[in-house]
Design a protein around this motif. Structure first.
Motif, mmCIF file in Angstrom:
data_model
loop_
_atom_site.group_PDB
_atom_site.id
_atom_site.type_symbol
_atom_site.label_atom_id
_atom_site.label_comp_id
_atom_site.label_asym_id
_atom_site.label_seq_id
_atom_site.Cartn_x
_atom_site.Cartn_y
_atom_site.Cartn_z
ATOM 1 N N VAL A 114 0.847 -1.188 0.000
ATOM 2 C CA VAL A 114 0.000 0.000 0.000
ATOM 3 C C VAL A 114 0.890 1.249 0.000
ATOM 4 N N VAL A 115 0.718 2.050 -1.039
ATOM 5 C CA VAL A 115 1.453 3.304 -1.184
ATOM 6 C C VAL A 115 0.506 4.447 -0.830
ATOM 7 N N LEU A 116 0.953 5.349 0.024
ATOM 8 C CA LEU A 116 0.148 6.501 0.430
ATOM 9 C C LEU A 116 0.601 7.793 -0.233
ATOM 10 N N GLY A 117 1.831 7.813 -0.722
ATOM 11 C CA GLY A 117 2.348 9.027 -1.349
ATOM 12 C C GLY A 117 3.510 8.711 -2.269
ATOM 13 N N TYR A 118 3.660 9.520 -3.306
ATOM 14 C CA TYR A 118 4.746 9.346 -4.267
ATOM 15 C C TYR A 118 5.081 10.719 -4.827
ATOM 16 N N ALA A 119 6.321 11.136 -4.707
ATOM 17 C CA ALA A 119 6.779 12.402 -5.273
ATOM 18 C C ALA A 119 8.141 12.169 -5.901
ATOM 19 N N ASP A 120 8.346 12.702 -7.077
ATOM 20 C CA ASP A 120 9.603 12.500 -7.794
ATOM 21 C C ASP A 120 10.224 13.840 -8.138
ATOM 22 N N VAL B 61 17.346 11.089 -14.620
ATOM 23 C CA VAL B 61 17.435 10.443 -13.314
ATOM 24 C C VAL B 61 16.144 10.750 -12.562
ATOM 25 N N LEU B 62 15.477 9.697 -12.116
ATOM 26 C CA LEU B 62 14.249 9.823 -11.330
ATOM 27 C C LEU B 62 14.609 9.578 -9.871
ATOM 28 N N ARG B 63 14.102 10.433 -8.996
ATOM 29 C CA ARG B 63 14.399 10.320 -7.567
ATOM 30 C C ARG B 63 13.087 10.278 -6.767
ATOM 31 N N PRO B 64 12.352 9.189 -6.906
ATOM 32 C CA PRO B 64 11.062 9.120 -6.209
ATOM 33 C C PRO B 64 11.223 8.943 -4.701
ATOM 34 N N ARG B 65 10.317 9.574 -3.997
ATOM 35 C CA ARG B 65 10.192 9.383 -2.546
ATOM 36 C C ARG B 65 8.793 8.828 -2.323
ATOM 37 N N VAL B 66 8.755 7.623 -1.806
ATOM 38 C CA VAL B 66 7.493 6.901 -1.656
ATOM 39 C C VAL B 66 7.152 6.786 -0.169
ATOM 40 N N ALA C 80 9.826 5.675 2.981
ATOM 41 C CA ALA C 80 9.295 6.528 4.051
ATOM 42 C C ALA C 80 7.986 5.960 4.562
ATOM 43 N N ARG C 81 7.753 6.165 5.848
ATOM 44 C CA ARG C 81 6.475 5.793 6.459
ATOM 45 C C ARG C 81 5.816 7.063 6.943
ATOM 46 N N PRO C 82 4.495 7.096 6.966
ATOM 47 C CA PRO C 82 3.841 8.298 7.476
ATOM 48 C C PRO C 82 4.202 8.523 8.940
ATOM 49 N N ALA C 83 4.257 9.783 9.338
ATOM 50 C CA ALA C 83 4.538 10.114 10.733
ATOM 51 C C ALA C 83 3.424 9.569 11.613
ATOM 52 N N PRO C 84 3.769 9.041 12.780
ATOM 53 C CA PRO C 84 2.715 8.516 13.666
ATOM 54 C C PRO C 84 1.814 9.659 14.136
ATOM 55 N N VAL C 85 0.547 9.324 14.236
ATOM 56 C CA VAL C 85 -0.430 10.304 14.725
ATOM 57 C C VAL C 85 -0.369 10.290 16.241
ATOM 58 N N PRO C 86 -0.154 11.477 16.864
ATOM 59 C CA PRO C 86 -0.079 11.501 18.321
ATOM 60 C C PRO C 86 -1.414 11.086 18.946
ATOM 61 N N ALA C 87 -1.303 10.384 20.047
ATOM 62 C CA ALA C 87 -2.517 9.955 20.760
ATOM 63 C C ALA C 87 -3.194 11.163 21.397
ATOM 64 N N VAL C 88 -4.506 11.157 21.349
ATOM 65 C CA VAL C 88 -5.295 12.231 21.948
ATOM 66 C C VAL C 88 -5.581 11.828 23.396
ATOM 67 N N GLU C 89 -5.261 12.715 24.301
ATOM 68 C CA GLU C 89 -5.496 12.398 25.720
ATOM 69 C C GLU C 89 -6.770 13.019 26.217
#
Length: 164
Positions: free
Chosen positions: A84-90, A110-115, A155-164
């Protein structure tokens, strides 16, 4: 042999005036690139003679087409492998050799994708996905110079902070 597919594009020179091409520096390089039913692309020449730098250049669109095809093949390949890909930028770069006449061939792209992936994807799997996509990239396969893919570390998405 597979079926043939045809693409229709209209290019109209809009830079003409009453002098036309009386001299090399007398005319604008402005033109429009149109595909029926789609927005018009305002374009110009890559040369610095009578060009509007806010317009697209054929060379930019060429590099963009290679990058776009790579992205689309990558997304298809990832889906086929249940990744599962959530984002792709080249950030693609095309290099053209300028010869004595002021023009010359492209020598590489030269392609430099960040996935960004939904879950953990190792470097080996990511490399295989990029390689497989590159093997299918029909536009990159149509050119006679190297098209290299140099992906950034997955890359992985940044973790979502827990709501207290």
């Amino acid at each position: 042999m597979g079926a043939l597919q045809t693409y229709h594009v209209t290019v109209d020179w809009t830079g003409a005036d009453e002098r036309g091409t009386a001299s090399y520096t007398s005319y604008s390089r402005d033109h429009e690139v149109r595909v029926e039913g789609k927005p018009t692309l305002l374009a110009t020449s890559d040369l610095k003679v009578r060009t509007d730098v806010s317009r697209y250049r054929a060379e930019e669109l060429f590099v963009g087409a290679i990058s776009q095809a790579q992205m689309l093949w990558f997304l298809r390949t990832a889906a086929r492998h249940d990744v599962v890909v959530l984002g792709y930028a080249d950030k693609a770069t095309g290099t053209q050799r300028v010869e004595a006449a002021g023009s010359g061939p492209f020598v590489e792209v030269v392609l430099r994708p960040r996935v960004t992936y939904a879950g953990e994807v190792g470097e080996e799997l990511a490399a295989r996905l990029h390689h497989e996509a590159r093997e299918h990239n029909h536009i990159a396969r149509s050119v006679h110079f190297p098209v290299r893919v140099e992906p950034t570390v997955p890359a992985r998405p940044a973790p979502v902070p827990a709501v207290e």
